[in-house]
Design an enzyme around this catalytic site. Structure first.
Site, PDB file in Angstrom:
ATOM      1  CE  LYS A  19      -3.132  74.173  83.207  1.00  0.00           C
ATOM      2  NZ  LYS A  19      -3.759  73.974  84.513  1.00  0.00           N
ATOM      3  CB  SER A 443     -14.089  58.423  91.985  1.00  0.00           C
ATOM      4  OG  SER A 443     -13.999  59.410  92.977  1.00  0.00           O
ATOM      5  CD  GLU A 494     -17.436  57.761  89.921  1.00  0.00           C
ATOM      6  OE1 GLU A 494     -16.946  58.790  89.445  1.00  0.00           O
ATOM      7  OE2 GLU A 494     -18.270  57.770  90.848  1.00  0.00           O
ATOM      8  CG  HIS A 651     -22.074  63.003  96.831  1.00  0.00           C
ATOM      9  ND1 HIS A 651     -21.702  63.013  98.155  1.00  0.00           N
ATOM     10  CD2 HIS A 651     -21.111  63.691  96.178  1.00  0.00           C
ATOM     11  CE1 HIS A 651     -20.572  63.676  98.283  1.00  0.00           C
ATOM     12  NE2 HIS A 651     -20.187  64.096  97.094  1.00  0.00           N
ATOM     13  CG  HIS A 704     -11.271  68.162  99.830  1.00  0.00           C
ATOM     14  ND1 HIS A 704     -12.418  68.180 100.597  1.00  0.00           N
ATOM     15  CD2 HIS A 704     -11.691  68.175  98.553  1.00  0.00           C
ATOM     16  CE1 HIS A 704     -13.467  68.229  99.802  1.00  0.00           C
ATOM     17  NE2 HIS A 704     -13.061  68.225  98.554  1.00  0.00           N
ATOM     18  CB  CYS A 736     -16.255  64.087  98.260  1.00  0.00           C
ATOM     19  SG  CYS A 736     -16.652  64.503  96.540  1.00  0.00           S
TER      20      CYS A 736
HETATM   21  N1  GLN Z   1     -19.289  60.043  92.205  1.00  0.00           N
HETATM   22  C1  GLN Z   1     -18.352  61.122  92.118  1.00  0.00           C
HETATM   23  C2  GLN Z   1     -17.019  60.678  92.681  1.00  0.00           C
HETATM   24  O1  GLN Z   1     -17.009  59.878  93.569  1.00  0.00           O
HETATM   25  C3  GLN Z   1     -18.841  62.327  92.871  1.00  0.00           C
HETATM   26  C4  GLN Z   1     -17.927  63.488  92.730  1.00  0.00           C
HETATM   27  C5  GLN Z   1     -18.478  64.768  93.249  1.00  0.00           C
HETATM   28  O2  GLN Z   1     -19.395  64.763  94.027  1.00  0.00           O
HETATM   29  N2  GLN Z   1     -17.909  65.878  92.866  1.00  0.00           N
HETATM   30  O3  GLN Z   1     -15.987  61.152  92.276  1.00  0.00           O
HETATM   31 ZN    ZN Z   2     -18.675  65.304  96.462  1.00  0.00          ZN
END
Ligand code: GLN
Ligand code: ZN
Length: 764
Positions: A19, A443, A494, A651, A704, A736
């Site tokens: 890695k 988050s 978070e 989610h 992303h 997300c």
């Molecule tokens: N609550 C998480 C975040 O916002 C959800 C992450 C995920 O769905 N992978 O990071």
């Molecule tokens: Zn997500």
């Protein structure tokens, strides 16, 4: 003589050498030659150590710098056009396919990645069309076979079979409509023939050809292809051991057992029930049967007595010369060695086997079955008996109260007090959210400061109190930002979480953690899954303190944030002594307590993330219903303990719901958010057609990438969504969580999102 075999080994190196070297190469810090040297050292370590454990059939050729499926694509010249013509070296082209490349005027995205069956490993999907010009660019199987041979180690090379390779691929962009990758089989077979001919010439006496798709329903339609392919290949190849794993052959056994190969490998860890049928099918043939009795997917010590029993049964039917004792699959899905763990207690360490320990296990079991009188083998057998006995007694003396609680779960506990339509009205008043409420997935950016503070806490450089103060400050500033930008339903961000599963595992009773238990997720990305070792319970509230603090600094409603039972289970190493269902229910009860406590603390919305529900789907469709029943029940058990006024959210990080719609509805979350910015509106159309009735927040922008979505772009998306979904059900949120993003783009993106939502309130 019963032989032993290992089907594949982790590639990372005992100290994560590969890695680190791969990443150093990407960063321009070491040369290709230096990378090759590190890889050679790790391969040598693997081969010599597997051999030292007494294994007869040692794998080669399955090592990879990124992914073994990608290795095959590169070797077979299945290289999409967009990677050609940039003057890249073969190695850089290979990495460009795996992870994309943006440097020196070259800008190509990566190939698609997909989950490797039901594991958490991801492979690079081959892109195929009639224009794919298969030829053998290099013969990795021969190269690694020779590399091992030069070290004095005879190996059994591993190759992914042609039918699995094609079926795992997808049509390339230029492919004609309706093109099916399997149609390329006649063009691909000559390449396999060359590969195998060269392997035989190099001196290999047998070869492991992996055909894992034989455990899928769709293989039932491929009998003809299997028969013609293996008839051709067996004429030129070393002895072929046709290898299946991760599930049962079912009806595919009937034709698999008739193929003109030397042997068949079956997974008895995942599908122990298939032994009898397989023995019956194999008995009248000359096939060798390789029994996968040592799990390649978990980290538990193998019960030698149980494995020996299975082995003996096979020997009684076929004779010892026709039986091999093997790992169930490649050991890729387990960490390298338990020897690197210094923090587990002696009792805990005695429960586990990682890859190297598993290599020893197949060797010992095979020796016993060969009638070995060796004193060392006898003592290992005795030791194993003690370890298994100790583990069993730990299991039975585990937390009885938790088990009683699970068996006392009533159907009522899975239901909210009132149906959604009633709850929605109550929640409207209680939360007082505007039309098209805006929210985020949980988050906020995990900044360097946050990671540094956590590292300092772990090293003892700051006190718990100092760390907690720091987290409070982070939460407050995230709350202030959300107020300022004008979001409606807030989150605490978070900052206190290292990982969405580990964070909960560390606070629940029943988990242990490794220091070095790295398992490949994709490329150079490795994860360290928590291990569930006993009944799971929640000694004290886990998130209430932070959510309550966040609520205390704002008048706006705060959404609590939890990871769901199925996701915690799927991203951990589960126990092997009880069902996944039981483990999910125990997790659900622990989370249920947390949900109830959050409501008591004044939180009025709670999101329980279940991104792993879909990926946990069994490989065989006939097993889906049973899984979805307990998976959805677990979510309901976790979330149904609250009053009508509490708005539950869930989610999902994907949008391909096609097959599981009824289950998504049955979750009965008041609001779901889904990743949707990259999918077309077909997705929402499906929601409409299905008649999905609860509230829904389809992501309006991709998180992303650092790219900031424009206000107009978000307005357009909302308008398109409202063509399909009813006004009163729509939430507005990103795809997300924002933890991997920087603050700068987050601020502008969310400001645009809020502006677009305000516009929508005027328009609709
Ligand atoms: N609550 C998480 C975040 O916002 C959800 C992450 C995920 O769905 N992978 O990071
Ligand atoms: Zn997500």
């Amino acid at each position: 003589m019963v032989l032993s075999s290992v089907l594949g080994f982790p590639r990372i190196g005992a100290n994560r050498e590969v890695k680190k070297a791969v990443e150093a190469y990407w960063g321009g810090k070491i040369s290709a030659d230096e990378l090759t040297k590190v890889a050679a050292e790790v391969k040598k370590y693997n081969w010599t150590n597997i051999k030292a454990k007494g294994v007869d059939l040692i794998p080669s050729g399955e090592f990879s710098l990124y992914d073994h499926v990608l290795d095959h694509s590169a070797s077979f010249n299945a290289i999409p056009k967009r990677y050609l013509g940039h003057g890249l070296s073969a190695l850089d082209m290979y990495f460009a396919m795996g992870r994309g490349r943006q440097a020196d005027g070259v800008d190509v995205p990566a190939c698609e990645m997909k989950k490797w069956f039901d594991s958490n490993y991801h492979f690079v999907v081959p892109e195929l069309s009639d224009e794919t010009d298969f030829k053998l660019n290099f013969n990795k199987a021969v190269e690694e076979y020779n590399e091992a041979k030069a070290l004095g180690i005879e190996t059994r090379p591993v190759v992914l079979g042609p039918i699995s390779y094609l079926v795992l691929g997808k049509p390339a962009r230029e492919a004609k409509p309706g093109f099916q990758p399997i149609s390329l089989l006649p063009k691909l077979l000559p390449v396999y023939k060359q590969l195998l001919t060269e392997l035989k010439a190099a001196g290999a006496t047998s070869v492991q050809i992996d055909e894992p798709i034989l455990v899928l329903d769709q293989a039932a339609y491929l009998e003809k292809q299997y028969s013609s392919a293996y008839t051709e290949l067996s004429q030129v190849a070393p002895k072929i051991i046709l290898t299946t794993y991760f599930g049962r052959l079912d009806s595919n056994l009937q034709f698999a057992a008739k193929l003109p190969v030397a042997g068949l490998h079956i997974d008895l860890d995942r599908a122990p029930g298939q032994l009898d049928d397989t023995l019956a099918a194999v008995k009248p043939t000359p096939l060798i049967l390789s029994l996968g009795v040592v799990s390649g997917r978990n980290i538990w010590k193998t019960d030698f007595q149980a494995a020996i029993k299975l082995g003996q049964k096979a020997i009684d039917t076929l004779g010892g010369d026709r039986v091999i004792i093997a790992t169930s699959s490649s050991l890729l899905h387990t960490p390298v060695t338990l020897a690197s763990e210094n923090k587990l207690s002696a009792e805990q360490k005695d429960w586990f086997s990682f890859a190297l320990e598993k290599a020893s296990e197949v060797a010992v079991i095979a020796s016993v079955l060969s009638g070995s009188q060796d004193a060392q083998v006898a003592s290992l057998l005795e030791e194993n008996k003690k370890s298994i006995g100790a583990r069993r007694s730990f299991e039975t003396n585990s937390n009885d109260a938790v088990r009683r609680r699970v068996s006392a779960v009533t159907p009522d506990m899975l239901n909210r007090k009132s149906p959604f339509a009633v709850r929605m009205e109550v929640q409207k008043k209680h939360l007082d959210l505007p039309k098209f409420p805006t929210t985020t997935i949980g988050s906020f950016p995990q900044t360097k400061e946050i990671r540094t503070a956590r590292a300092k806490l772990n090293k003892g450089e700051i006190s718990q109190a100092e760390y907690d103060k720091f987290i409070e400050k982070e939460i407050e500033s995230v709350v202030r930002f959300q107020e300022k930008v004008g979001l409606d339903l807030l989150v605490h961000g978070e900052p206190e979480r290292n990982d969405m599963v580990q964070y909960f595992g560390e606070q629940l009773e029943g988990f242990v953690f490794t220091q070095n238990g790295w398992v490949q997720s994709y490329g150079s990305r490795y994860v360290r899954p928590p291990i569930i070792v006993s009944d799971v319970s929640r000694p004290t509230p886990m998130t209430v303190r932070w959510s309550a603090y966040a609520q205390s600094v704002t008048k706006k409603p705060m959404k609590g944030m939890l990871t769901g039972p199925v996701t915690i289970l799927n991203w951990s190493f589960p126990r092997a002594d009880v069902s996944r269902e039981l483990q999910a229910k125990q997790l659900a009860l622990a989370l249920r307590d947390e949900v109830v406590d959050l409501e008591k603390a004044g939180i009025s919305a709670i999101q329980v993330d279940e991104p792993a529900i879909r990926e946990g789907l069994p490989l065989r469709r006939s097993d889906w219903d049973a899984y979805l029943t307990w998976a959805v029940d677990s979510f309901r058990l976790a979330t149904a303990g609250v009053s009508d006024a509490l708005q539950t959210h869930s989610h999902f990080c994907y949008s391909d719901f096609g097959d599981i719609f009824p289950s998504i509805q049955r979750l009965d979350a008041d609001v779901i958010s889904i990743e949707a910015s990259k999918s077309d509106m077909k997705l929402l159309q499906t929601f409409k057609e299905y008649g999905y009735s609860n509230e829904i927040g389809p992501g309006v922008y991709d998180i992303h990438s650092p790219r900031v979505p424009g206000e107009q772009e978000i307005k357009d998306r909302i308008a398109a969504m409202l063509e399909i979904l009813p006004d009163h059900l729509l939430f507005i949120n990103p795809d997300c969580g924002l933890k991997t993003r920087g603050w700068k783009e987050t601020e502008t993106s969310l400001a645009n999102l809020v502006a677009a939502a305000r516009w929508a309130r005027q328009q609709y």
